[in-house]
Scaffold this active site. Structure first.
Site, PDB file in Angstrom:
ATOM      1  N   ARG A 164      10.474   6.449 -20.491  1.00  0.00           N
ATOM      2  CA  ARG A 164       9.297   6.408 -19.643  1.00  0.00           C
ATOM      3  C   ARG A 164       8.914   4.950 -19.393  1.00  0.00           C
ATOM      4  O   ARG A 164       9.246   4.055 -20.172  1.00  0.00           O
ATOM      5  CB  ARG A 164       8.124   7.136 -20.301  1.00  0.00           C
ATOM      6  N   LYS A 204       4.707   9.020 -25.676  1.00  0.00           N
ATOM      7  CA  LYS A 204       3.679   9.832 -25.019  1.00  0.00           C
ATOM      8  C   LYS A 204       3.331  11.075 -25.825  1.00  0.00           C
ATOM      9  O   LYS A 204       2.160  11.463 -25.920  1.00  0.00           O
ATOM     10  CB  LYS A 204       4.155  10.235 -23.615  1.00  0.00           C
ATOM     11  N   HIS A 260       9.329   7.077 -11.676  1.00  0.00           N
ATOM     12  CA  HIS A 260       9.525   8.121 -12.681  1.00  0.00           C
ATOM     13  C   HIS A 260      10.730   8.994 -12.352  1.00  0.00           C
ATOM     14  O   HIS A 260      11.285   9.655 -13.241  1.00  0.00           O
ATOM     15  CB  HIS A 260       8.272   8.986 -12.803  1.00  0.00           C
ATOM     16  N   ARG A 263      13.839   8.643 -14.456  1.00  0.00           N
ATOM     17  CA  ARG A 263      13.921   9.443 -15.695  1.00  0.00           C
ATOM     18  C   ARG A 263      14.569  10.788 -15.398  1.00  0.00           C
ATOM     19  O   ARG A 263      15.381  11.286 -16.189  1.00  0.00           O
ATOM     20  CB  ARG A 263      12.520   9.606 -16.279  1.00  0.00           C
ATOM     21  N   HIS A 286      11.649  15.001 -24.952  1.00  0.00           N
ATOM     22  CA  HIS A 286      10.970  16.218 -24.528  1.00  0.00           C
ATOM     23  C   HIS A 286      10.832  17.165 -25.710  1.00  0.00           C
ATOM     24  O   HIS A 286      11.795  17.387 -26.449  1.00  0.00           O
ATOM     25  CB  HIS A 286      11.741  16.904 -23.406  1.00  0.00           C
ATOM     26  N   TYR A 295      12.906  18.317 -15.618  1.00  0.00           N
ATOM     27  CA  TYR A 295      13.446  17.013 -15.271  1.00  0.00           C
ATOM     28  C   TYR A 295      14.960  17.058 -15.040  1.00  0.00           C
ATOM     29  O   TYR A 295      15.573  16.028 -14.809  1.00  0.00           O
ATOM     30  CB  TYR A 295      13.160  16.013 -16.389  1.00  0.00           C
TER      31      TYR A 295
END
Length: 308
Positions: A164, A204, A260, A263, A286, A295
């Site tokens: 990220r 995150k 983003h 990613r 994740h 994603y």
């Protein structure tokens, strides 16, 4: 009362939705990383008619009315209607705060959480933007001509690692003329070129992880200048890179590509290289396979090669 089923609802009757959200903002929000976006949602709900309701007055009809009004309300700033996903975020936040109030603060609600009893706005379709044809080459060529020398190595590193932006770059939040550092970015002390890893102590989702580095990622790091007075691997900030990335895309003639999305590209390439779900999740961070699926968009032609 004799049967033991009576409950005192004085606190829910004397506490407004605004009171509850402000308490959440002051007591719980400082521990959260995505504070700025949540504060914006809190302001929106507090300014609405819903903000003046007491918790005891909250009914499913009240939330449904808020939902419908918000979906038809044109923004004064943008002149546009809010997206269904935006309204979903607002109702979801209120729902989380109500659950917290009942479980942690002992504030009972006569009918339970009304947010769980209404139909939510349609969920936005996840983005599936990937680099196609010669876009990667065009983008990197445009990055070479950027004013900041950090742009090209950062773009390559993002594609190779799936990190990220906040994990790679120092990030600041600006509000009420105050600056708050949100992320310190990747530090040289967390990089081991011999083991080919980069350790991320703060992410995150709150869980540290160690990212394996490809040969291309190692080459990027090896070519970077190393300032002994600057612990950062990339000596810039996300704010300094964001506009440079937008301008590079424009010079390259690339449309609808966000930083983003790199990613997304990285996660998809991991799968196309033959990595399994848990292996990719260990790299990208994740927590659930469902989140990872959002994603991951695999090219049919690449999957066809695996069938030979």
């Amino acid at each position: 009362m004799d049967k033991g089923v009576w409950r005192n609802y004085n606190r829910s009757e004397s506490t407004s939705v605004t009171d509850l959200l402000i308490r959440y903002q002051s007591e719980i929000l400082p521990e959260k990383k995505s504070r700025q976006s949540v504060e914006s949602v809190i302001k929106i709900v507090c300014r609405s008619e819903l903000g003046g309701y007491s918790l005891a007055q909250l009914l499913p009809e009240s939330i449904a009315k808020y939902r419908d009004k918000r979906l038809s309300m044109v923004s004064e700033k943008t002149g546009k209607l809010p997206s269904p996903q935006t309204v979903r975020h607002e109702i979801s936040l209120l729902s989380r705060v109500l659950n917290h109030a009942m479980k942690e603060w002992g504030i009972p609600l006569p009918l339970g959480n009304p947010c769980l009893q209404i139909k939510m706005p349609a969920q936005a379709q996840s983005r599936d933007r990937r680099l196609v044809d010669d876009e990667e080459k065009s983008l990197l060529d445009a990055c070479t001509n950027a004013q900041t020398p950090w742009l090209k190595p950062i773009v390559i590193f993002a594609i190779e690692t799936g990190m990220r932006s906040g994990e790679m770059l120092e990030t600041w939040r600006y509000s009420n003329k105050e600056q708050t550092k949100v992320s310190i970015g990747l530090q040289w002390t967390d990089v081991d070129l011999n083991k080919r890893t980069a350790h991320l102590p703060k992410t995150k989702n709150g869980e540290a992880r160690t990212v394996p580095l490809s040969s291309r990622a190692i080459q990027v790091l090896s070519d970077l200048p190393h300032n002994p007075n600057d612990p950062r691997v990339f000596g810039t900030t996300y704010e300094g890179i964001h506009q440079a990335f937008v301008r590079a895309c424009k010079r390259a003639g690339i449309e609808d590509l966000r930083f983003h999305d790199l990613r997304h590209e990285a996660a998809s390439r991991f799968f196309e290289k033959g990595l399994r779900e848990m292996q990719v999740a260990a790299i990208t961070g994740h927590k659930t396979l469902q989140m990872l699926k959002r994603y991951t968009h695999l090219r049919a032609e690449d999957l066809a090669k695996l069938l030979d």
